[in-house]
Design an enzyme around this catalytic site. Structure first.
Site, PDB file in Angstrom:
ATOM      1  CD  GLN A 114      -2.328   1.018   2.830  1.00 49.71           C
ATOM      2  OE1 GLN A 114      -1.597   0.905   3.708  1.00 49.71           O
ATOM      3  NE2 GLN A 114      -3.767   1.814   2.837  1.00 49.71           N
ATOM      4  N   GLY A 115       0.851   1.954  -1.088  1.00 52.55           N
ATOM      5  CA  GLY A 115       1.650   3.331  -1.174  1.00 52.55           C
ATOM      6  C   GLY A 115       0.653   4.611  -0.967  1.00 52.55           C
ATOM      7  CE1 TYR A 116      -3.964   3.896  -0.381  1.00 44.95           C
ATOM      8  CE2 TYR A 116      -4.937   4.857   1.390  1.00 44.95           C
ATOM      9  CZ  TYR A 116      -5.258   3.879   0.266  1.00 44.95           C
ATOM     10  OH  TYR A 116      -6.589   3.428  -0.207  1.00 44.95           O
ATOM     11  CB  SER A 117       2.476   7.030   4.687  1.00 45.71           C
ATOM     12  OG  SER A 117       1.170   6.718   5.258  1.00 45.71           O
ATOM     13  CB  SER A 156       3.164  -2.813   5.395  1.00 50.99           C
ATOM     14  OG  SER A 156       3.283  -2.027   6.347  1.00 50.99           O
ATOM     15  CD  GLU A 159      -4.832   0.514   6.059  1.00 58.80           C
ATOM     16  OE1 GLU A 159      -5.080   1.533   5.483  1.00 58.80           O
ATOM     17  OE2 GLU A 159      -3.666   0.170   6.539  1.00 58.80           O
ATOM     18  CD  GLU A 184      -3.255  10.144  19.189  1.00 60.54           C
ATOM     19  OE1 GLU A 184      -2.950   9.457  17.961  1.00 60.54           O
ATOM     20  OE2 GLU A 184      -2.827   9.714  20.223  1.00 60.54           O
TER      21      GLU A 184
HETATM   22  C1  FAD Z   1       3.587  -0.635  11.382  1.00 60.80           C
HETATM   23  C2  FAD Z   1       3.076   0.290  10.552  1.00 60.80           C
HETATM   24  C3  FAD Z   1       2.732  -0.059   9.242  1.00 60.80           C
HETATM   25  C4  FAD Z   1       2.301   1.023   8.088  1.00 60.80           C
HETATM   26  N1  FAD Z   1       2.218   0.426   6.849  1.00 60.80           N
HETATM   27  C5  FAD Z   1       1.918   1.429   6.089  1.00 60.80           C
HETATM   28  C6  FAD Z   1       1.654   1.109   4.573  1.00 60.80           C
HETATM   29  O1  FAD Z   1       1.997   0.075   4.223  1.00 60.80           O
HETATM   30  N2  FAD Z   1       1.347   1.868   3.825  1.00 60.80           N
HETATM   31  C7  FAD Z   1       1.217   3.418   4.077  1.00 60.80           C
HETATM   32  O2  FAD Z   1       0.954   4.222   3.013  1.00 60.80           O
HETATM   33  N3  FAD Z   1       1.366   3.817   5.179  1.00 60.80           N
HETATM   34  C8  FAD Z   1       1.638   2.937   6.266  1.00 60.80           C
HETATM   35  N4  FAD Z   1       1.830   3.201   7.623  1.00 60.80           N
HETATM   36  C9  FAD Z   1       1.770   4.660   7.844  1.00 60.80           C
HETATM   37  C10 FAD Z   1       0.700   5.120   8.680  1.00 60.80           C
HETATM   38  O3  FAD Z   1      -0.438   5.042   8.124  1.00 60.80           O
HETATM   39  C11 FAD Z   1       1.152   6.598   9.393  1.00 60.80           C
HETATM   40  O4  FAD Z   1       2.070   6.454  10.233  1.00 60.80           O
HETATM   41  C12 FAD Z   1      -0.280   7.130  10.019  1.00 60.80           C
HETATM   42  O5  FAD Z   1      -1.245   7.299   9.054  1.00 60.80           O
HETATM   43  C13 FAD Z   1       0.346   8.459  10.847  1.00 60.80           C
HETATM   44  O6  FAD Z   1       0.971   9.360   9.975  1.00 60.80           O
HETATM   45  P1  FAD Z   1       2.444   9.858  10.502  1.00 60.80           P
HETATM   46  O7  FAD Z   1       3.280   8.643  10.702  1.00 60.80           O
HETATM   47  O8  FAD Z   1       2.931  10.734   9.336  1.00 60.80           O
HETATM   48  O9  FAD Z   1       2.197  10.712  11.687  1.00 60.80           O
HETATM   49  P2  FAD Z   1       1.671  12.156  11.792  1.00 60.80           P
HETATM   50  O10 FAD Z   1       0.300  12.463  10.864  1.00 60.80           O
HETATM   51  O11 FAD Z   1       2.618  13.356  11.569  1.00 60.80           O
HETATM   52  O12 FAD Z   1       1.094  12.170  13.412  1.00 60.80           O
HETATM   53  C14 FAD Z   1       1.895  12.625  14.480  1.00 60.80           C
HETATM   54  C15 FAD Z   1       1.147  12.649  15.601  1.00 60.80           C
HETATM   55  O13 FAD Z   1       0.230  13.740  15.429  1.00 60.80           O
HETATM   56  C16 FAD Z   1      -1.178  13.332  15.699  1.00 60.80           C
HETATM   57  N5  FAD Z   1      -1.978  13.901  14.930  1.00 60.80           N
HETATM   58  C17 FAD Z   1      -1.844  14.292  13.377  1.00 60.80           C
HETATM   59  N6  FAD Z   1      -3.164  14.643  13.140  1.00 60.80           N
HETATM   60  C18 FAD Z   1      -3.990  15.018  13.945  1.00 60.80           C
HETATM   61  C19 FAD Z   1      -5.402  15.299  14.009  1.00 60.80           C
HETATM   62  N7  FAD Z   1      -6.036  15.914  12.989  1.00 60.80           N
HETATM   63  N8  FAD Z   1      -6.041  15.405  15.141  1.00 60.80           N
HETATM   64  C20 FAD Z   1      -5.434  14.671  16.329  1.00 60.80           C
HETATM   65  N9  FAD Z   1      -4.055  14.566  16.314  1.00 60.80           N
HETATM   66  C21 FAD Z   1      -3.417  14.302  15.334  1.00 60.80           C
HETATM   67  C22 FAD Z   1      -1.137  11.881  15.599  1.00 60.80           C
HETATM   68  O14 FAD Z   1      -2.031  10.967  16.042  1.00 60.80           O
HETATM   69  C23 FAD Z   1       0.268  11.219  15.789  1.00 60.80           C
HETATM   70  O15 FAD Z   1       0.202  11.074  17.269  1.00 60.80           O
HETATM   71  C24 FAD Z   1       2.110   2.338   8.351  1.00 60.80           C
HETATM   72  C25 FAD Z   1       2.630   2.728   9.927  1.00 60.80           C
HETATM   73  C26 FAD Z   1       3.018   1.779  10.868  1.00 60.80           C
HETATM   74  C27 FAD Z   1       3.246   2.411  12.190  1.00 60.80           C
END
Ligand code: FAD
Length: 392
Positions: free
Chosen positions: A131-134, A171, A254, A376
């Site tokens: 999955q290429g989202y983040s 992942s 998901e 959150e």
């Molecule tokens: C084990 C694992 C597997 C993953 N696999 C994939 C994958 O296969 N493909 C993919 O695309 N992504 C994947 N991800 C990424 C995952 O979707 C992101 O880590 C997640 O969406 C959070 O984004 P971020 O890490 O940029 O944190 P940020 O968005 O920077 O958040 C940092 C902090 O700020 C808080 N925050 C941010 N915005 C808000 C808001 N509006 N309200 C309240 N709090 C807020 C968050 O809760 C968090 O505590 C994976 C992550 C993990 C840990």
């Protein structure tokens, strides 16, 4: 009802005859699970046999239509199959982002050609997806994604897409055959409108992956780079610039998948599993009892939600509620396991600890409330949908 009873009887007999004894045991860890794919690694011949035989019957995806490689079963039959598999402790024959995420999105948004091409391959475990989202600048605020996708032309390929950018936390990107990917085909403003949902082969020139090492000692995800990746035009799912709808729909699935962590592998109560370790500690006993009650309530809620989902009556905040409760529950489960095990549970490398299975699993759960959208963010979605705040 009578039809379902007949189906259950036949299914029970079929499973007894066809599920190998080795596949009637709990999965030990992520590596012991069957992920399929072009370069699939099987932990035993029985694991491959089980994936193949279930895939051929469409029972890796029992409720998908038979014409797309599914079992064509009704919701009641699907439930009966799952119950009969649970009765003999049969493993899930195939763990797959194709099944839990991409498949439902293709069924809703794919063209007939895309469904006929990709879904049967997913059902049979032939293609492993990631999955290429983040992206480095787009996590919770996913719609800020900037991976650029432009129309291009050359003599060899004719019209095609040209993709440049970077994904992160992808992942199993280093093990996947194909990626479902969000790309920017339109302007940044309004940011939700310029996004498209694109599929491409990870073996395409210009795709590279770099695994990220975690606190648990494992490396389950990667940075993924795209440098002039050329993708055929017909590999967009849904309309160009309307990929956000597909992305959100997939995220709901998901979150349902991730919430299943709350159910715990075999559903055994922690109080039973740790009966000996708990005898002298009344406070821990109380925590475990509270957890077991919460876990039972979650199981009941999960069954009800799945029935509502199948009946098309799911509340829009349902996947977020399930994801939030399920992942917080799983984290608590592992905290309690570590508490019950005392300092010995921290053993990291010995043979007796099976290579630190318990502490590595415990550390892995820390990610549950981040992956698929943080706790959150789920609480924000629930608040909007339940309280009807602006933006719902
Ligand atoms: C084990 C694992 C597997 C993953 N696999 C994939 C994958 O296969 N493909 C993919 O695309 N992504 C994947 N991800 C990424 C995952 O979707 C992101 O880590 C997640 O969406 C959070 O984004 P971020 O890490 O940029 O944190 P940020 O968005 O920077 O958040 C940092 C902090 O700020 C808080 N925050 C941010 N915005 C808000 C808001 N509006 N309200 C309240 N709090 C807020 C968050 O809760 C968090 O505590 C994976 C992550 C993990 C840990």
């Amino acid at each position: 009802m009578a039809d379902t009873d007949d189906f259950r009887t036949e299914t029970r007999a079929w499973l007894e005859a066809n599920c190998p004894p080795e596949m009637r045991t709990a999965v030990v860890d992520e590596k012991d699970a069957c992920w399929g794919g072009r370069d699939a690694e099987f932990s035993s011949p029985a694991q491959k046999q089980w994936m193949d035989i279930m895939g051929a019957r469409g029972w890796t995806v029992p409720d998908w239509p038979a014409e797309y490689g599914g079992g064509g079963l009704s919701p009641a039959e699907t439930k009966a199959l799952r119950q009969e598999m649970a009765r003999i402790g049969a493993r899930n024959p195939l763990h797959s982002f194709g099944i839990s995420m991409l498949g439902p999105a293709l069924l809703k948004y794919g063209t007939e050609a895309q469904k006929k091409l990709y879904l049967p391959q997913i059902a049979r475990g032939e293609i492993r997806w990631c999955q290429g989202y983040s992206e480095p600048g787009a996590g919770s605020d996913l719609a800020s994604l900037a991976t650029k996708c432009e129309e291009a032309f050359d003599e060899e390929r004719g019209d095609h897409w040209l993709v440049n950018g970077q994904k992160v936390w992808t992942s199993y990107a280093d093990k996947a055959d194909w990626i479902f990917c969000l790309v920017r085909t339109g302007p940044m403003e309004p940011k939700h409108r310029g996004i498209s949902f694109l599929l491409f082969d990870m073996a395409t020139p210009g795709v590279t992956t770099k695994p990220i090492l975690l606190i648990s000692g494992n490396s389950p995800f990667c940075e993924t780079f795209f440098d002039d990746v050329r993708v055929p035009k017909d590999q967009v799912v849904g309309e160009v610039n309307k990929g956000w709808d597909v992305a959100k729909y997939l995220l709901g699935h998901e979150r349902e998948m991730i919430s299943n962590m709350g159910l715990g592998g075999n559903g055994e109560a922690l109080g039973t599993a740790f009966a000996d370790g708990l005898a002298d500690d009344p406070l821990l006993r109380a925590d475990v009892a509270r957890f077991d009650v919460d876990a039972l309530a979650f199981r009941a809620m999960s069954e009800r939600f799945m029935d509502e989902l199948k009946a098309g009556q799911a509340h829009p905040a349902q996947p977020s509620m399930m994801k939030y409760v399920g992942t917080e529950l799983n984290k608590t489960r592992h905290e309690l396991r570590m508490s019950a095990g005392g300092s010995a549970a921290l053993e990291w490398e010995s043979e007796a600890s099976r290579g630190g299975k318990a502490p590595r699993e415990w550390l892995r759960t820390k990610a549950n409330s981040i992956e698929g959208g943080t706790s959150e963010v789920q609480l924000g979605i629930i608040a909007k949908h339940i309280l009807q705040l602006p933006g719902a």
